[in-house]
Design an enzyme around this catalytic site. Structure first.
Site, PDB file in Angstrom:
ATOM      1  N   SER A   1     -32.516  19.675  -1.234  1.00 12.68           N
ATOM      2  CA  SER A   1     -31.316  19.638  -3.356  1.00 12.68           C
ATOM      3  C   SER A   1     -30.418  19.894  -2.673  1.00 12.68           C
ATOM      4  CB  SER A   1     -32.576  20.770  -4.006  1.00 12.68           C
ATOM      5  OG  SER A   1     -31.846  21.384  -5.012  1.00 12.68           O
TER       6      SER A   1
ATOM      7  N   ASP B   1     -37.468  16.948  -6.599  1.00 16.43           N
ATOM      8  CA  ASP B   1     -36.306  17.877  -5.628  1.00 16.43           C
ATOM      9  C   ASP B   1     -37.281  18.572  -4.435  1.00 16.43           C
ATOM     10  OD1 ASP B   1     -35.340  20.367  -5.179  1.00 16.43           O
ATOM     11  OD2 ASP B   1     -34.170  19.409  -6.914  1.00 16.43           O
TER      12      ASP B   1
END
Length: 274
Positions: A42, A196
């Site tokens: 992320s 993500d």
């Protein structure tokens, strides 16, 4: 003298990842620590790239300026009604110049984690389902290493960020790694729809996992003591930044400054115990 680490792992956390920059500003630059392996998921992929490239302070400046110019987390002119995706990519492109990208390409092993939902499951629906499992896992177990999303079919892939840099795709990789629908569109990586990477695990363990390991978190966990001999470092208190609030530059600065304070305190503790 900072303890030597063979591995440095950057957790996700959106804008909370500015805690990483403040902490490492005190604990050591990449040239100081020179680990053999680095990972990120992320927003931690951007943290890691700017650390390797020596652009942490530039990221703080550019992101703060971008947020100062943005007064809303909604934008009806955009396809997904938010400005986040465009702002994030612009900040990454400005911050990581050719020299910084070259440092990443020539640097140590650097793996970025991405998540792949099951085929046939619409990506936005997958984001809702696995996002809920991710939240439940963290609430129940209280550790950054997740189980539920992957048990339910979400796959984790790791990407060689050095190779992405050599191919001119590092910015694309960093943007693909930080994807939270519907705030961000769902991107593709190597012809796969990806989400993500923090949905599979808040911290990506290296494929070759050995040696002294420093794990940099962005939020507090109640059960870190159960995780063995890795060195986990977490904020001393909840940071000022909200994960996806792109309107308040002061929160970015305050999160960085907390990282600096926590870095100083951690170094003092290390010296006292050493």
């Amino acid at each position: 003298m900072t303890k030597a680490f063979d591995q440095v792992l950057f957790s996700g956390g959106g804008i909370r990842c500015f805690w990483h920059g403040g902490f490492l500003c005190e604990v050591g630059s990449f040239e100081d620590l020179k680990p053999e392996r680095i990972t990120g998921v992320s927003g931690g992929v951007l943290s890691a790239a700017t650390w390797i490239g020596g652009r942490e302070q530039d990221l703080l400046t550019v992101m703060s300026e971008a947020f100062a110019l943005n007064d809303s987390n909604l934008d009806r002119k955009k396809s997904n009604f938010t400005p986040h995706q465009e702002i994030y990519r612009a900040v990454v492109e400005v911050t990581l110049d050719a020299e910084a990208i070259e440092r990443v390409a020539d640097g140590p092993v650097f793996e970025a984690g991405l998540a792949v939902p099951p085929q046939g499951l619409p990506p936005h629906l997958a984001a809702v389902i696995y996002g809920a499992l991710y939240q439940l896992d963290q609430a129940v177990r209280g550790v950054p290493h997740l189980r539920l999303p992957m048990m339910a079919g979400l796959q984790q892939i790791r990407v060689d960020a050095r190779e992405a840099a050599r191919q001119g795709k590092l910015v694309d990789l960093i943007c693909a790694a930080a994807t939270i629908p519907p705030v961000f569109d769902v991107p593709s990586w190597n012809n796969q729809r990806v989400l993500d990477g923090g949905m599979t695990d808040k911290v990506l363990l290296p494929a070759e996992d050995e040696g002294e390991t420093l794990v940099l978190l962005t939020r507090r966990y109640r059960n870190l003591g159960e995780l063995g001999d890795r060195t986990y470092v977490q904020p001393s208190e909840e940071v000022a930044a909200d994960k996806i609030d792109f309107t308040d530059a002061s929160k970015v600065t305050r999160t960085w400054e907390q990282g600096e304070r926590d870095g100083k305190a951690w170094l003092a503790q290390q010296r006292a115990s050493g």
